[in-house]
Design a protein around this motif. Sequence first.
Motif, PDB file in Angstrom:
ATOM      1  N   LEU A   1      25.788   8.365 -21.925  1.00 35.75           N
ATOM      2  CA  LEU A   1      25.503   7.397 -22.985  1.00 35.75           C
ATOM      3  C   LEU A   1      25.711   8.018 -24.355  1.00 35.75           C
ATOM      4  CD1 LEU A   1      24.317   4.546 -23.694  1.00 35.75           C
ATOM      5  CD2 LEU A   1      22.086   5.681 -23.821  1.00 35.75           C
ATOM      6  N   GLU A   2      25.231   9.247 -24.532  1.00 34.66           N
ATOM      7  CA  GLU A   2      25.417   9.920 -25.815  1.00 34.66           C
ATOM      8  C   GLU A   2      26.898  10.129 -26.107  1.00 34.66           C
ATOM      9  OE1 GLU A   2      23.912  13.845 -28.304  1.00 34.66           O
ATOM     10  OE2 GLU A   2      23.823  13.872 -26.116  1.00 34.66           O
ATOM     11  N   ARG A   3      27.664  10.509 -25.104  1.00 32.88           N
ATOM     12  CA  ARG A   3      29.091  10.736 -25.318  1.00 32.88           C
ATOM     13  C   ARG A   3      29.828   9.442 -25.660  1.00 32.88           C
ATOM     14  NH1 ARG A   3      28.401  13.758 -20.619  1.00 32.88           N
ATOM     15  NH2 ARG A   3      29.562  12.224 -19.372  1.00 32.88           N
ATOM     16  N   ARG A   4      29.386   8.329 -25.065  1.00 33.90           N
ATOM     17  CA  ARG A   4      30.124   7.074 -25.216  1.00 33.90           C
ATOM     18  C   ARG A   4      29.732   6.286 -26.470  1.00 33.90           C
ATOM     19  NH1 ARG A   4      34.540   6.722 -21.591  1.00 33.90           N
ATOM     20  NH2 ARG A   4      34.045   8.294 -20.010  1.00 33.90           N
ATOM     21  N   ILE A   5      28.434   6.297 -26.830  1.00 30.65           N
ATOM     22  CA  ILE A   5      28.039   5.487 -27.987  1.00 30.65           C
ATOM     23  C   ILE A   5      27.278   6.293 -29.039  1.00 30.65           C
ATOM     24  CG2 ILE A   5      27.959   3.412 -26.541  1.00 30.65           C
ATOM     25  CD1 ILE A   5      24.902   3.437 -26.877  1.00 30.65           C
ATOM     26  N   GLY A   6      27.120   7.602 -28.806  1.00 29.99           N
ATOM     27  CA  GLY A   6      26.480   8.451 -29.805  1.00 29.99           C
ATOM     28  C   GLY A   6      24.988   8.282 -29.920  1.00 29.99           C
ATOM     29  N   ARG A   7      24.327   7.784 -28.868  1.00 24.80           N
ATOM     30  CA  ARG A   7      22.881   7.585 -28.903  1.00 24.80           C
ATOM     31  C   ARG A   7      22.220   8.389 -27.796  1.00 24.80           C
ATOM     32  NH1 ARG A   7      21.493   2.827 -31.634  1.00 24.80           N
ATOM     33  NH2 ARG A   7      19.346   3.562 -31.385  1.00 24.80           N
ATOM     34  N   ARG A   8      21.187   9.148 -28.167  1.00 22.84           N
ATOM     35  CA  ARG A   8      20.383   9.836 -27.164  1.00 22.84           C
ATOM     36  C   ARG A   8      19.239   8.937 -26.721  1.00 22.84           C
ATOM     37  NH1 ARG A   8      19.829  16.092 -29.423  1.00 22.84           N
ATOM     38  NH2 ARG A   8      21.727  16.876 -28.422  1.00 22.84           N
ATOM     39  N   ALA A   9      18.937   8.999 -25.441  1.00 24.31           N
ATOM     40  CA  ALA A   9      17.858   8.176 -24.897  1.00 24.31           C
ATOM     41  C   ALA A   9      17.104   8.975 -23.852  1.00 24.31           C
ATOM     42  CB  ALA A   9      18.415   6.892 -24.287  1.00 24.31           C
ATOM     43  N   GLY A  10      15.927   8.471 -23.477  1.00 20.84           N
ATOM     44  CA  GLY A  10      15.107   9.121 -22.472  1.00 20.84           C
ATOM     45  C   GLY A  10      15.637   8.909 -21.063  1.00 20.84           C
ATOM     46  N   GLY A  11      15.020   9.623 -20.114  1.00 19.24           N
ATOM     47  CA  GLY A  11      15.488   9.589 -18.729  1.00 19.24           C
ATOM     48  C   GLY A  11      15.416   8.220 -18.086  1.00 19.24           C
ATOM     49  N   SER A  12      14.428   7.412 -18.459  1.00 21.38           N
ATOM     50  CA  SER A  12      14.308   6.082 -17.847  1.00 21.38           C
ATOM     51  C   SER A  12      15.509   5.212 -18.199  1.00 21.38           C
ATOM     52  CB  SER A  12      13.012   5.409 -18.275  1.00 21.38           C
ATOM     53  OG  SER A  12      12.922   5.311 -19.684  1.00 21.38           O
TER      54      SER A  12
ATOM     55  N   HIS B   1       0.817  -1.213   0.000  1.00 18.22           N
ATOM     56  CA  HIS B   1       0.000   0.000   0.000  1.00 18.22           C
ATOM     57  C   HIS B   1       0.855   1.271   0.000  1.00 18.22           C
ATOM     58  CE1 HIS B   1      -3.344  -2.665   0.686  1.00 18.22           C
ATOM     59  NE2 HIS B   1      -2.785  -3.115   1.794  1.00 18.22           N
ATOM     60  N   ALA B   2       2.134   1.141  -0.256  1.00 19.34           N
ATOM     61  CA  ALA B   2       3.022   2.316  -0.275  1.00 19.34           C
ATOM     62  C   ALA B   2       2.566   3.308  -1.340  1.00 19.34           C
ATOM     63  CB  ALA B   2       4.456   1.881  -0.551  1.00 19.34           C
ATOM     64  N   THR B   3       2.685   4.589  -1.032  1.00 17.06           N
ATOM     65  CA  THR B   3       2.317   5.644  -1.973  1.00 17.06           C
ATOM     66  C   THR B   3       3.366   6.740  -1.952  1.00 17.06           C
ATOM     67  OG1 THR B   3       1.004   6.836  -0.313  1.00 17.06           O
ATOM     68  CG2 THR B   3      -0.168   5.224  -1.690  1.00 17.06           C
ATOM     69  N   CYS B   4       3.301   7.589  -2.963  1.00 16.27           N
ATOM     70  CA  CYS B   4       4.186   8.746  -3.046  1.00 16.27           C
ATOM     71  C   CYS B   4       3.344   9.926  -3.505  1.00 16.27           C
ATOM     72  CB  CYS B   4       5.320   8.480  -4.033  1.00 16.27           C
ATOM     73  SG  CYS B   4       6.389   9.900  -4.319  1.00 16.27           S
ATOM     74  N   GLY B   5       3.556  11.078  -2.900  1.00 18.93           N
ATOM     75  CA  GLY B   5       2.683  12.220  -3.167  1.00 18.93           C
ATOM     76  C   GLY B   5       3.064  13.069  -4.349  1.00 18.93           C
ATOM     77  N   HIS B   6       4.205  12.786  -5.000  1.00 11.05           N
ATOM     78  CA  HIS B   6       4.681  13.645  -6.078  1.00 11.05           C
ATOM     79  C   HIS B   6       4.819  12.857  -7.380  1.00 11.05           C
ATOM     80  CE1 HIS B   6       5.523  16.812  -3.168  1.00 11.05           C
ATOM     81  NE2 HIS B   6       6.112  15.885  -2.416  1.00 11.05           N
ATOM     82  N   ARG B   7       4.711  13.563  -8.495  1.00 12.62           N
ATOM     83  CA  ARG B   7       4.836  12.942  -9.805  1.00 12.62           C
ATOM     84  C   ARG B   7       6.308  12.787 -10.172  1.00 12.62           C
ATOM     85  NH1 ARG B   7       5.189  14.962 -15.169  1.00 12.62           N
ATOM     86  NH2 ARG B   7       4.379  13.456 -16.701  1.00 12.62           N
ATOM     87  N   SER B   8       6.666  11.640 -10.741  1.00 13.01           N
ATOM     88  CA  SER B   8       8.037  11.396 -11.163  1.00 13.01           C
ATOM     89  C   SER B   8       8.433  12.336 -12.298  1.00 13.01           C
ATOM     90  CB  SER B   8       8.192   9.942 -11.628  1.00 13.01           C
ATOM     91  OG  SER B   8       9.471   9.736 -12.197  1.00 13.01           O
ATOM     92  N   ARG B   9       9.672  12.862 -12.217  1.00 15.12           N
ATOM     93  CA  ARG B   9      10.197  13.690 -13.306  1.00 15.12           C
ATOM     94  C   ARG B   9      10.791  12.834 -14.423  1.00 15.12           C
ATOM     95  NH1 ARG B   9      13.442  18.082  -9.639  1.00 15.12           N
ATOM     96  NH2 ARG B   9      14.178  16.147  -8.730  1.00 15.12           N
ATOM     97  N   ILE B  10      10.942  11.539 -14.180  1.00 16.22           N
ATOM     98  CA  ILE B  10      11.491  10.639 -15.195  1.00 16.22           C
ATOM     99  C   ILE B  10      10.312   9.970 -15.888  1.00 16.22           C
ATOM    100  CG2 ILE B  10      13.074   8.751 -15.667  1.00 16.22           C
ATOM    101  CD1 ILE B  10      14.393  11.285 -14.520  1.00 16.22           C
TER     102      ILE B  10
END
Length: 380
Positions: A298-309, A254-263
């Motif tokens: 990740l972008e610097r190392r393999i040249g790929r952009r990805a999302g925050g997750s 039943h754990a909850t969190c009161g704020h929306r994730s930024r990721i």
Amino acid sequence: MSATGAGPHAGGAPLVTADVDRSDPAYRGWLKEAVRAVRADANRSADTHLLRFPLPAHWGVDLYLKDESTHPTGSLKHRLARSLFLHGLCNGWVRPGRPVIEASSGSTAVSEAYFAQLIDVPFIAVMPRATSREKTRLIEFHGGRCHFVDDAHSMYRVAAELAVHTGGHYMDQFAYAERATDWRGNNNIAESVYEQLRRERHPEPAWIVATAGTGGTSATIARYIRYMGHDTLVCVADPENSCFFEGWTRDDPHATCGHRSRIEGIGRPRMEPSFLPQVVDRMMRVPDAASVAAVRALERRIGRRAGGSTGTGLWSALKIVAEMVARGRAGSVVTLICDPGERYLDTYYSDAWLAEQGLDIAPYAAAIDSLLATGVWPEG
């Protein structure tokens, strides 16, 4: 027949009342064609790539990223949406002319809009008003409609109410993600990873790191590992403003969190029905600034952009790599590229956004650089 969600934690079948004759040849013909179309998408879509993150060979540890951003709708959620549509169609819940409604922070809605358009049914995404503009554009590009809410906690209720009002079906990814996917195989993400690692020097990974929005991916991977008798362990990386870490560590459903994730796409304000804590071997709480630092690395190392997750998972994977190096343990670690970074140019790749959010990524970027230079995770 109208269908609505059975409630956010009920996990039961949607409520239905008959107004479609399931034996009607016209309906059966539509259903057969819809299922064929969804299955054909999987048949013509090549499997996603398994990329190597460069690490010194003498460490004896290999790090891989399963690049789910190459799916037709650009994210890991393409697999989930396909499974949810087949689940809904074969259960008789998705019907001709009736809308499919989903509560989603973005990527699942993009993928579900694609499949709804594929079988010619309307689609409505119930989502927080703060969802990235690029995701809303993609939903609309695939023929879907966005229904915004100011309070992320209300998404479930609003989606269920829309299903009642329209006579449509609330897909409810958070209840059905873990059961709609065939976790025993059938080219699911876990089976694909093991097949792609088959000729690598460490074909059975020591760890697979996932992130959790619904929890469906971690459940699928963990179940497949147990079913196949592998020794791989599963780590779930959780961002700030999410309850999964607390629920897992305290064994509190039943754990909850009161704020929306930024990721976007991961982290939830409540313990979702599809998140199965008992199959997770380890969890890590990852600061949002660390997630952003990791995707930029990740972008610097393999040249790929990805999302925050992706950054959330990569940060945890790198910490596990450091632990393995410190213990002299050889092996492989796998994590995921969940979606492309082009969807987040005005957030995770914007220094102005970071300043607005009060996020300082410099210490976390330095920690990653230090690890990759020395093989040692910095103290602190």
